[in-house]
Scaffold this motif. Structure first.
Motif, PDB file in Angstrom:
ATOM      1  N   LEU A  18       4.258   1.749  -4.663  1.00 44.65           N
ATOM      2  CA  LEU A  18       4.597   0.335  -4.786  1.00 44.65           C
ATOM      3  C   LEU A  18       4.020  -0.465  -3.622  1.00 44.65           C
ATOM      4  O   LEU A  18       3.359  -1.496  -3.827  1.00 44.65           O
ATOM      5  N   ILE A  19       4.265   0.004  -2.400  1.00 45.59           N
ATOM      6  CA  ILE A  19       3.793  -0.723  -1.221  1.00 45.59           C
ATOM      7  C   ILE A  19       2.275  -0.834  -1.229  1.00 45.59           C
ATOM      8  O   ILE A  19       1.707  -1.901  -0.995  1.00 45.59           O
ATOM      9  N   ASN A  20       1.615   0.273  -1.520  1.00 48.69           N
ATOM     10  CA  ASN A  20       0.149   0.268  -1.482  1.00 48.69           C
ATOM     11  C   ASN A  20      -0.470  -0.489  -2.650  1.00 48.69           C
ATOM     12  O   ASN A  20      -1.598  -0.980  -2.543  1.00 48.69           O
ATOM     13  N   SER A  21       0.252  -0.609  -3.754  1.00 50.44           N
ATOM     14  CA  SER A  21      -0.272  -1.393  -4.876  1.00 50.44           C
ATOM     15  C   SER A  21      -0.307  -2.878  -4.551  1.00 50.44           C
ATOM     16  O   SER A  21      -1.038  -3.650  -5.178  1.00 50.44           O
ATOM     17  N   LEU A  22       0.464  -3.284  -3.559  1.00 48.94           N
ATOM     18  CA  LEU A  22       0.505  -4.684  -3.141  1.00 48.94           C
ATOM     19  C   LEU A  22      -0.369  -4.952  -1.919  1.00 48.94           C
ATOM     20  O   LEU A  22      -0.395  -6.072  -1.410  1.00 48.94           O
ATOM     21  N   SER A  23      -1.058  -3.926  -1.458  1.00 51.26           N
ATOM     22  CA  SER A  23      -1.863  -4.041  -0.240  1.00 51.26           C
ATOM     23  C   SER A  23      -3.184  -4.743  -0.521  1.00 51.26           C
ATOM     24  O   SER A  23      -3.785  -4.596  -1.581  1.00 51.26           O
ATOM     25  N   TRP A  24      -3.646  -5.528   0.484  1.00 49.38           N
ATOM     26  CA  TRP A  24      -4.991  -6.103   0.454  1.00 49.38           C
ATOM     27  C   TRP A  24      -5.992  -5.180   1.146  1.00 49.38           C
ATOM     28  O   TRP A  24      -7.195  -5.435   1.101  1.00 49.38           O
ATOM     29  N   GLY A  25      -5.494  -4.130   1.783  1.00 45.56           N
ATOM     30  CA  GLY A  25      -6.369  -3.236   2.530  1.00 45.56           C
ATOM     31  C   GLY A  25      -7.027  -2.199   1.649  1.00 45.56           C
ATOM     32  O   GLY A  25      -6.639  -1.974   0.500  1.00 45.56           O
ATOM     33  N   ARG A  26      -8.008  -1.534   2.199  1.00 42.35           N
ATOM     34  CA  ARG A  26      -8.746  -0.501   1.479  1.00 42.35           C
ATOM     35  C   ARG A  26      -8.078   0.861   1.585  1.00 42.35           C
ATOM     36  O   ARG A  26      -8.253   1.717   0.727  1.00 42.35           O
ATOM     37  N   TYR A  85      12.602   4.210   5.850  1.00 45.14           N
ATOM     38  CA  TYR A  85      11.148   4.194   5.990  1.00 45.14           C
ATOM     39  C   TYR A  85      10.669   2.899   6.653  1.00 45.14           C
ATOM     40  O   TYR A  85      11.195   1.819   6.391  1.00 45.14           O
ATOM     41  N   TYR A  86       9.655   3.049   7.487  1.00 43.13           N
ATOM     42  CA  TYR A  86       9.094   1.939   8.259  1.00 43.13           C
ATOM     43  C   TYR A  86       7.663   1.668   7.835  1.00 43.13           C
ATOM     44  O   TYR A  86       6.893   2.599   7.562  1.00 43.13           O
ATOM     45  N   ILE A  87       7.324   0.389   7.726  1.00 41.39           N
ATOM     46  CA  ILE A  87       5.925   0.004   7.536  1.00 41.39           C
ATOM     47  C   ILE A  87       5.572  -1.082   8.541  1.00 41.39           C
ATOM     48  O   ILE A  87       6.445  -1.810   9.035  1.00 41.39           O
ATOM     49  N   ASP A  88       4.293  -1.188   8.827  1.00 40.59           N
ATOM     50  CA  ASP A  88       3.741  -2.263   9.652  1.00 40.59           C
ATOM     51  C   ASP A  88       2.933  -3.152   8.711  1.00 40.59           C
ATOM     52  O   ASP A  88       1.994  -2.695   8.063  1.00 40.59           O
ATOM     53  N   LEU A  89       3.300  -4.420   8.609  1.00 39.40           N
ATOM     54  CA  LEU A  89       2.651  -5.333   7.667  1.00 39.40           C
ATOM     55  C   LEU A  89       1.141  -5.398   7.864  1.00 39.40           C
ATOM     56  O   LEU A  89       0.394  -5.616   6.902  1.00 39.40           O
ATOM     57  N   ARG A  90       0.685  -5.196   9.079  1.00 40.12           N
ATOM     58  CA  ARG A  90      -0.756  -5.284   9.351  1.00 40.12           C
ATOM     59  C   ARG A  90      -1.540  -4.170   8.666  1.00 40.12           C
ATOM     60  O   ARG A  90      -2.730  -4.334   8.380  1.00 40.12           O
ATOM     61  N   ASP A  91      -0.873  -3.047   8.389  1.00 43.98           N
ATOM     62  CA  ASP A  91      -1.560  -1.941   7.712  1.00 43.98           C
ATOM     63  C   ASP A  91      -1.969  -2.316   6.292  1.00 43.98           C
ATOM     64  O   ASP A  91      -2.866  -1.692   5.711  1.00 43.98           O
ATOM     65  N   TYR A  92      -1.307  -3.316   5.725  1.00 40.48           N
ATOM     66  CA  TYR A  92      -1.569  -3.702   4.334  1.00 40.48           C
ATOM     67  C   TYR A  92      -2.287  -5.045   4.235  1.00 40.48           C
ATOM     68  O   TYR A  92      -2.497  -5.554   3.137  1.00 40.48           O
ATOM     69  N   GLU A  93      -2.602  -5.610   5.396  1.00 42.75           N
ATOM     70  CA  GLU A  93      -3.379  -6.854   5.500  1.00 42.75           C
ATOM     71  C   GLU A  93      -2.739  -7.976   4.701  1.00 42.75           C
ATOM     72  O   GLU A  93      -3.430  -8.796   4.080  1.00 42.75           O
ATOM     73  N   TRP A  94      -1.414  -8.019   4.732  1.00 45.65           N
ATOM     74  CA  TRP A  94      -0.722  -9.074   3.999  1.00 45.65           C
ATOM     75  C   TRP A  94      -0.831 -10.427   4.681  1.00 45.65           C
ATOM     76  O   TRP A  94      -0.433 -11.454   4.121  1.00 45.65           O
ATOM     77  N   ASP A  95      -1.364 -10.438   5.915  1.00 43.09           N
ATOM     78  CA  ASP A  95      -1.566 -11.705   6.615  1.00 43.09           C
ATOM     79  C   ASP A  95      -2.927 -12.308   6.306  1.00 43.09           C
ATOM     80  O   ASP A  95      -3.277 -13.378   6.797  1.00 43.09           O
ATOM     81  N   ILE A  96      -3.726 -11.597   5.484  1.00 41.04           N
ATOM     82  CA  ILE A  96      -5.070 -12.068   5.125  1.00 41.04           C
ATOM     83  C   ILE A  96      -4.994 -12.809   3.800  1.00 41.04           C
ATOM     84  O   ILE A  96      -4.423 -12.323   2.832  1.00 41.04           O
TER      85      ILE A  96
END
Length: 218
Positions: free
Chosen positions: A180-188, A203-214
């Protein structure tokens, strides 16, 4: 020494041997099932993709002839782990072979009669309170730098763990969370959420890993 005295000596010894043998079988069945949980249930568990062709449930394995108690060499399941069969490819399919030690454990389990892991009472997991869960998150937040804190987000499966979900079901939820998290990611890159507690319910995530600020400016 009289016959009665011999019987008095032999009876406790026989009982001790019997209990030791039962405990050894129970430990072996649990070791085998741990291997199934780690490497097999994702495909052949209750929620697995290939459960219709093979489900790892004790009665089904025995009655279907996939496992022949006391005879590993006649057991299709064991032969598939070795890749020594004409009935299908080596298992786990598409994954590295099991370690020799794991395969040997499965062989020993079958040779011991394939004892039923479900016949062994399993200890109930300790209930995780809301306060404990929040304390775990608080401690993790405090371990981050000031900059990293603002990008931290947390997800919990604690309620499912407390409800008594099986290990297989919890693993399915963990995989679903990652998808689910990775399906919403802008990252590669695929970045899995990281557990921060021993029970792997928070579970912990860092928003920058998914480039949601882009933002997509196209």
């Amino acid at each position: 020494m009289t016959q009665i005295q011999k019987v008095k000596i032999l009876c406790p010894l026989l009982i001790f041997i019997l209990i030791t043998n039962i405990n050894a079988q129970q430990n072996l069945s649990q070791e085998a099932y741990t291997i199934f949980e780690q490497s097999c249930l994702i495909c052949h568990g209750e929620n697995g993709s290939y459960r219709e062709s093979l489900i790892i449930e004790h009665t089904a394995l025995i009655e279907g002839g996939t496992v022949v108690p006391n005879d590993p060499e006649a057991s299709e399941f064991y032969k598939r782990l070795l890749g020594d069969t004409e009935n299908g490819p080596r298992m786990p399919l598409g994954q590295p072979p099991l370690a020799p030690e794991a395969i040997e454990t499965i062989r020993q389990w079958i040779a011991a009669g394939a004892p039923d892991w479900d016949a062994i009472p399993k200890p109930k997991p300790s209930f995780i309170t809301t306060d404990t869960m929040l304390e775990t998150i608080k401690n993790h937040v405090n371990s981050l730098s000031a900059r990293d804190k603002s990008f931290a987000r947390y997800f919990t499966l604690t309620h499912l763990y407390n409800a008594g979900e099986t290990t297989e079901a919890l693993n399915a939820y963990r995989r679903a969370l990652s998808k689910l998290i990775n399906s919403l990611s802008w990252g590669r890159n695929v970045v899995k959420p990281q557990p921060i507690d021993a029970e792997q319910t928070v579970y912990y995530i860092d928003l920058r890993d998914y480039e949601w600020d882009i933002r997509n400016e196209a």
